[in-house]
Design a protein around this motif. Structure first.
Motif, short mmCIF file in Angstrom:
data_model
loop_
_atom_site.label_atom_id
_atom_site.label_comp_id
_atom_site.label_asym_id
_atom_site.label_seq_id
_atom_site.Cartn_x
_atom_site.Cartn_y
_atom_site.Cartn_z
N GLU A 128 0.83 -1.21 0.00
CA GLU A 128 0.00 0.00 0.00
C GLU A 128 0.86 1.26 0.00
N LYS A 129 1.93 1.25 0.78
CA LYS A 129 2.79 2.44 0.87
C LYS A 129 3.44 2.75 -0.48
N ILE A 130 3.91 1.71 -1.16
CA ILE A 130 4.49 1.92 -2.50
C ILE A 130 3.40 2.40 -3.45
N GLY A 131 2.22 1.78 -3.37
CA GLY A 131 1.11 2.16 -4.25
C GLY A 131 0.69 3.61 -4.06
N GLN A 132 0.74 4.08 -2.82
CA GLN A 132 0.36 5.47 -2.58
C GLN A 132 1.31 6.45 -3.28
N GLN A 133 2.59 6.08 -3.33
CA GLN A 133 3.55 6.94 -4.04
C GLN A 133 3.27 6.90 -5.55
N VAL A 134 2.93 5.72 -6.05
CA VAL A 134 2.60 5.59 -7.48
C VAL A 134 1.36 6.41 -7.81
N MET A 135 0.39 6.44 -6.93
CA MET A 135 -0.83 7.21 -7.15
C MET A 135 -0.52 8.70 -7.36
N ARG A 136 0.52 9.17 -6.72
CA ARG A 136 0.89 10.58 -6.84
C ARG A 136 1.35 10.94 -8.25
N LEU A 137 1.65 9.93 -9.07
CA LEU A 137 2.14 10.16 -10.43
C LEU A 137 1.01 10.39 -11.41
N GLY A 138 -0.24 10.20 -10.98
CA GLY A 138 -1.38 10.46 -11.85
C GLY A 138 -1.62 9.40 -12.90
N LEU A 139 -1.22 8.16 -12.64
CA LEU A 139 -1.43 7.08 -13.60
C LEU A 139 -2.85 6.53 -13.50
N THR A 140 -3.25 5.76 -14.49
CA THR A 140 -4.55 5.09 -14.44
C THR A 140 -4.47 3.96 -13.41
#
Length: 243
Positions: A128-140
């Motif tokens: 989840e922690k890694i995913g939250q950083q990925v979410m900040r990139l604005g990807l689908t």
């Protein structure tokens, strides 16, 4: 006729140790003897109780292995709790390196990590922690899922591979790591260069490489691709995510 005294139902005596002590000792056995060395009998002997007492805490050996792997991840969760900078890619790198360091010195760990997230809460929190950083990139959502899974898979797979037990000659001290690498490099150099041109192209690098540097280089390649994907026009990201 005298009546018999009413007997109270006997209650199973609860084990005197705790789940934390069970998992701590299980990890100790795994660190010393690997997955094959962890049996309920060996764990009970280490805890100083009976085999049956372990069933207060886990229902099977598989669950014990999953929980032991997740127990180790508690330190990773604590270490990454404050991660958060202006650059999500840098934060992903920090989390990935922390996770790698926790796995690489434990050859058994990669086989059980994130195997069952229903009982591995710490592992799920790291994902989840890694995913939250990925979410900040604005990807689908699809791109974010693939990116997060790629990072986690690379870290666990690479750490498990690099953490494999060394050959017996190296473990016993009969052969140093440098001597072992020199012998392996010489074997590569003896291959037919017409049949193995790539091997000959990189053998000098292979001979002197460091595993940690190799891991970080691979991680940076993944993160560079992720940054490029994040910097792509929004329309392109949506199209890619819908395929």
């Amino acid at each position: 006729m005298t009546s018999q005294p009413t007997r109270r139902p006997t209650r199973r005596k609860r084990a005197s140790h705790s789940l934390e002590s069970v998992l701590s000792e299980a990890v100790g056995i795994l660190d010393e003897a690997g997955g094959s060395g962890l049996t309920f009998r060996a764990l009970a002997a280490r805890l100083g109780g009976g085999v049956g007492s372990i069933y207060w805490y886990v229902s099977s050996r598989d669950e014990l292995l999953d929980r032991a792997a997740d127990f180790v991840m508690a330190d990773v969760v604590a270490a990454i709790d404050t991660v958060g900078s202006d650059d999500p890619i840098d934060d992903i790198r920090t989390i990935a390196v922390t996770l790698f360091d926790a796995i690489v010195d434990r050859p058994w760990l990669g086989s059980y990590l994130m195997r069952d997230t229903s009982v591995q809460e710490n592992s799920l929190r790291i994902y989840e922690k890694i995913g939250q950083q990925v979410m900040r990139l604005g990807l689908t959502p699809r791109q974010a899922f693939h990116a997060t899974s790629a990072v986690v898979g690379f870290v666990i797979g690479t750490a498990a591979d690099m953490g494999q037990e060394l050959p017996e000659a190296v473990v016993s001290g009969d052969l140093s790591r440098d001597a072992y690498m020199a012998r392996a490099s010489q074997q590569w150099r003896s291959l037919d260069p017409q049949e193995y041109p790539f091997i000959h192209y990189i053998v000098d690098e292979f001979a002197v490489h460091q595993d940690v540097e190799q891991f970080r280089a691979g991680l940076d390649l993944i993160l560079a691709g992720l940054r490029l994907q994040a910097d792509a026009p929004a329309t392109g990201r949506r199209d890619a995510g819908s395929r």
